[in-house]
Design a protein around this motif. Structure first.
Motif, PDB file in Angstrom:
ATOM      1  N   ASP A   1     -45.419 -10.216  -8.179  1.00 24.50           N
ATOM      2  CA  ASP A   1     -46.669 -10.096  -8.414  1.00 24.50           C
ATOM      3  C   ASP A   1     -47.438 -11.263  -8.127  1.00 24.50           C
ATOM      4  OD1 ASP A   1     -46.399  -7.676  -9.279  1.00 24.50           O
ATOM      5  OD2 ASP A   1     -46.490  -7.652 -11.412  1.00 24.50           O
ATOM      6  N   PHE A   2     -47.039 -12.554  -8.655  1.00 26.13           N
ATOM      7  CA  PHE A   2     -47.654 -13.817  -8.125  1.00 26.13           C
ATOM      8  C   PHE A   2     -47.481 -14.091  -6.674  1.00 26.13           C
ATOM      9  CE2 PHE A   2     -47.293 -14.409 -13.034  1.00 26.13           C
ATOM     10  CZ  PHE A   2     -48.615 -14.685 -13.217  1.00 26.13           C
ATOM     11  N   LEU A   3     -46.523 -13.707  -6.135  1.00 32.09           N
ATOM     12  CA  LEU A   3     -46.320 -13.710  -4.692  1.00 32.09           C
ATOM     13  C   LEU A   3     -47.213 -13.028  -3.798  1.00 32.09           C
ATOM     14  CD1 LEU A   3     -42.358 -13.830  -4.404  1.00 32.09           C
ATOM     15  CD2 LEU A   3     -44.016 -15.852  -4.149  1.00 32.09           C
ATOM     16  N   ILE A   4     -47.569 -11.797  -4.353  1.00 34.24           N
ATOM     17  CA  ILE A   4     -48.363 -10.919  -3.818  1.00 34.24           C
ATOM     18  C   ILE A   4     -49.994 -11.486  -3.899  1.00 34.24           C
ATOM     19  CG2 ILE A   4     -49.674  -8.744  -4.125  1.00 34.24           C
ATOM     20  CD1 ILE A   4     -46.768  -7.552  -4.850  1.00 34.24           C
ATOM     21  N   LEU A   5     -50.175 -11.882  -4.971  1.00 36.54           N
ATOM     22  CA  LEU A   5     -51.443 -12.530  -5.251  1.00 36.54           C
ATOM     23  C   LEU A   5     -51.724 -13.835  -4.408  1.00 36.54           C
ATOM     24  CD1 LEU A   5     -51.961 -12.376  -9.147  1.00 36.54           C
ATOM     25  CD2 LEU A   5     -53.136 -10.913  -7.463  1.00 36.54           C
ATOM     26  N   GLU A   6     -50.699 -14.808  -4.315  1.00 33.94           N
ATOM     27  CA  GLU A   6     -50.838 -15.835  -3.392  1.00 33.94           C
ATOM     28  C   GLU A   6     -51.087 -15.485  -2.001  1.00 33.94           C
ATOM     29  OE1 GLU A   6     -47.078 -17.940  -4.366  1.00 33.94           O
ATOM     30  OE2 GLU A   6     -47.979 -18.717  -6.214  1.00 33.94           O
TER      31      GLU A   6
ATOM     32  N   LEU B   1     -52.177 -12.755  -0.566  1.00 36.11           N
ATOM     33  CA  LEU B   1     -53.669 -12.351  -0.601  1.00 36.11           C
ATOM     34  C   LEU B   1     -54.831 -13.378  -0.571  1.00 36.11           C
ATOM     35  CD1 LEU B   1     -53.662  -9.058  -2.641  1.00 36.11           C
ATOM     36  CD2 LEU B   1     -53.834  -9.334  -0.118  1.00 36.11           C
ATOM     37  N   GLU B   2     -54.326 -14.244  -1.380  1.00 41.87           N
ATOM     38  CA  GLU B   2     -55.329 -15.528  -1.409  1.00 41.87           C
ATOM     39  C   GLU B   2     -55.346 -16.310  -0.107  1.00 41.87           C
ATOM     40  OE1 GLU B   2     -56.822 -18.732  -4.502  1.00 41.87           O
ATOM     41  OE2 GLU B   2     -54.824 -18.853  -3.994  1.00 41.87           O
ATOM     42  N   ASP B   3     -53.938 -16.500   0.293  1.00 44.24           N
ATOM     43  CA  ASP B   3     -53.635 -17.457   1.549  1.00 44.24           C
ATOM     44  C   ASP B   3     -54.088 -16.686   2.940  1.00 44.24           C
ATOM     45  OD1 ASP B   3     -52.623 -19.311   0.063  1.00 44.24           O
ATOM     46  OD2 ASP B   3     -50.581 -18.798   0.612  1.00 44.24           O
ATOM     47  N   THR B   4     -53.941 -15.302   3.094  1.00 39.55           N
ATOM     48  CA  THR B   4     -54.197 -14.582   4.122  1.00 39.55           C
ATOM     49  C   THR B   4     -55.325 -13.553   4.417  1.00 39.55           C
ATOM     50  OG1 THR B   4     -52.947 -12.669   3.500  1.00 39.55           O
ATOM     51  CG2 THR B   4     -51.799 -14.405   4.892  1.00 39.55           C
ATOM     52  N   GLY B   5     -55.909 -13.294   3.069  1.00 38.99           N
ATOM     53  CA  GLY B   5     -57.057 -12.504   2.876  1.00 38.99           C
ATOM     54  C   GLY B   5     -56.676 -11.102   3.065  1.00 38.99           C
ATOM     55  N   ARG B   6     -57.729 -10.233   3.265  1.00 39.56           N
ATOM     56  CA  ARG B   6     -57.362  -8.672   3.271  1.00 39.56           C
ATOM     57  C   ARG B   6     -55.892  -8.487   3.762  1.00 39.56           C
ATOM     58  NH1 ARG B   6     -63.375  -6.530   4.725  1.00 39.56           N
ATOM     59  NH2 ARG B   6     -64.181  -7.388   2.707  1.00 39.56           N
ATOM     60  N   ASN B   7     -55.203  -7.769   3.310  1.00 39.98           N
ATOM     61  CA  ASN B   7     -54.156  -7.316   3.912  1.00 39.98           C
ATOM     62  C   ASN B   7     -53.460  -6.061   3.435  1.00 39.98           C
ATOM     63  OD1 ASN B   7     -51.846  -8.080   5.756  1.00 39.98           O
ATOM     64  ND2 ASN B   7     -52.028 -10.059   5.087  1.00 39.98           N
TER      65      ASN B   7
ATOM     66  N   SER C   1     -43.844  -9.176   4.447  1.00 41.08           N
ATOM     67  CA  SER C   1     -43.265 -10.122   5.121  1.00 41.08           C
ATOM     68  C   SER C   1     -43.717 -11.594   4.675  1.00 41.08           C
ATOM     69  CB  SER C   1     -44.017  -9.875   6.682  1.00 41.08           C
ATOM     70  OG  SER C   1     -43.470 -10.968   7.604  1.00 41.08           O
ATOM     71  N   HIS C   2     -44.782 -11.685   3.975  1.00 39.21           N
ATOM     72  CA  HIS C   2     -45.301 -12.973   3.652  1.00 39.21           C
ATOM     73  C   HIS C   2     -44.555 -13.352   2.444  1.00 39.21           C
ATOM     74  CE1 HIS C   2     -48.573 -13.856   6.332  1.00 39.21           C
ATOM     75  NE2 HIS C   2     -48.971 -12.545   6.238  1.00 39.21           N
ATOM     76  N   THR C   3     -43.945 -12.284   1.564  1.00 37.13           N
ATOM     77  CA  THR C   3     -43.415 -12.575   0.123  1.00 37.13           C
ATOM     78  C   THR C   3     -41.991 -12.398   0.321  1.00 37.13           C
ATOM     79  OG1 THR C   3     -43.622 -10.207  -0.350  1.00 37.13           O
ATOM     80  CG2 THR C   3     -45.576 -11.492  -1.009  1.00 37.13           C
TER      81      THR C   3
ATOM     82  N   ALA D   1     -61.420   3.789   4.680  1.00 32.30           N
ATOM     83  CA  ALA D   1     -60.837   5.065   4.327  1.00 32.30           C
ATOM     84  C   ALA D   1     -60.032   4.874   2.914  1.00 32.30           C
ATOM     85  CB  ALA D   1     -60.052   5.293   5.125  1.00 32.30           C
ATOM     86  N   GLU D   2     -60.174   6.096   1.993  1.00 35.18           N
ATOM     87  CA  GLU D   2     -59.645   5.851   0.799  1.00 35.18           C
ATOM     88  C   GLU D   2     -58.212   5.713   0.977  1.00 35.18           C
ATOM     89  OE1 GLU D   2     -58.936   9.074  -2.821  1.00 35.18           O
ATOM     90  OE2 GLU D   2     -60.872   8.988  -1.858  1.00 35.18           O
ATOM     91  N   ARG D   3     -57.636   5.945   1.721  1.00 38.13           N
ATOM     92  CA  ARG D   3     -56.174   5.774   1.821  1.00 38.13           C
ATOM     93  C   ARG D   3     -55.584   4.803   3.036  1.00 38.13           C
ATOM     94  NH1 ARG D   3     -52.739  11.226   1.150  1.00 38.13           N
ATOM     95  NH2 ARG D   3     -51.127   9.439   1.353  1.00 38.13           N
ATOM     96  N   SER D   4     -56.535   3.715   2.946  1.00 41.10           N
ATOM     97  CA  SER D   4     -56.351   2.782   3.911  1.00 41.10           C
ATOM     98  C   SER D   4     -55.190   1.699   3.564  1.00 41.10           C
ATOM     99  CB  SER D   4     -57.490   1.820   4.268  1.00 41.10           C
ATOM    100  OG  SER D   4     -57.928   1.167   3.175  1.00 41.10           O
ATOM    101  N   GLY D   5     -54.876   1.549   2.490  1.00 40.71           N
ATOM    102  CA  GLY D   5     -53.638   0.690   2.043  1.00 40.71           C
ATOM    103  C   GLY D   5     -54.151  -1.251   2.153  1.00 40.71           C
ATOM    104  N   LEU D   6     -55.432  -1.157   2.413  1.00 40.91           N
ATOM    105  CA  LEU D   6     -55.986  -2.511   2.387  1.00 40.91           C
ATOM    106  C   LEU D   6     -56.523  -3.126   1.211  1.00 40.91           C
ATOM    107  CD1 LEU D   6     -56.429  -4.551   4.896  1.00 40.91           C
ATOM    108  CD2 LEU D   6     -58.839  -3.753   4.924  1.00 40.91           C
ATOM    109  N   TYR D   7     -55.971  -4.326   0.849  1.00 44.01           N
ATOM    110  CA  TYR D   7     -56.001  -4.891  -0.320  1.00 44.01           C
ATOM    111  C   TYR D   7     -56.583  -6.285  -0.308  1.00 44.01           C
ATOM    112  CZ  TYR D   7     -53.544  -1.128  -2.932  1.00 44.01           C
ATOM    113  OH  TYR D   7     -53.091  -0.008  -3.219  1.00 44.01           O
ATOM    114  N   GLU D   8     -57.606  -6.705  -1.410  1.00 42.55           N
ATOM    115  CA  GLU D   8     -57.982  -8.226  -1.423  1.00 42.55           C
ATOM    116  C   GLU D   8     -57.674  -8.505  -2.864  1.00 42.55           C
ATOM    117  OE1 GLU D   8     -61.952  -8.620  -0.073  1.00 42.55           O
ATOM    118  OE2 GLU D   8     -62.642  -7.293  -1.645  1.00 42.55           O
TER     119      GLU D   8
END
Length: 118
Positions: free
Chosen positions: A8-13, A15-21, A28-30, A56-63
């Protein structure tokens, strides 16, 4: 708030480093598999650490959210406190370390030893 370490912390890191993803790029990043990332993102969203965005509601894009950024600041204290969620949510909670509320100290710069000698 139950987080999986280190995922979970790798995911947060990431997203902080790369922005929306999206999950594929976050995997790949984690270095974690995409299925694992896809499982954890909705949990992190429920905790308010990430937000699902996109046209889109199902876009899967997170920040990452501001609460997610606070979780990164305090990740070293995750195992030391009873209520990590209260710690990262800040003032008005009862979680303290020693006699200082760490969120208040961080926000106000209470640990800043510098003085103004003009």
């Amino acid at each position: 708030m139950k987080l999986r370490r280190p995922t979970d912390f790798l995911i947060l890191e990431a997203l902080e480093d790369t922005g929306r993803n999206v999950a594929t790029n976050l995997a790949s990043h984690t270095g974690k598999n995409r299925t694992n990332i896809n499982t954890r993102l909705p949990v992190l969203e429920d905790y308010g650490l990430v937000a699902k965005i996109g046209p889109a509601e199902r876009s899967g894009l997170y920040e990452i959210t501001s609460l997610g950024k606070a979780a990164l600041v305090y990740q070293d204290q995750y195992d030391e406190v009873d209520d990590f969620g209260a710690l990262i949510e800040g003032p008005g909670t009862t979680t303290t370390i020693g006699s200082v509320d760490p969120q208040t100290s961080f926000a106000r710069g209470a640990n800043d030893e510098s003085t103004d000698e003009n």
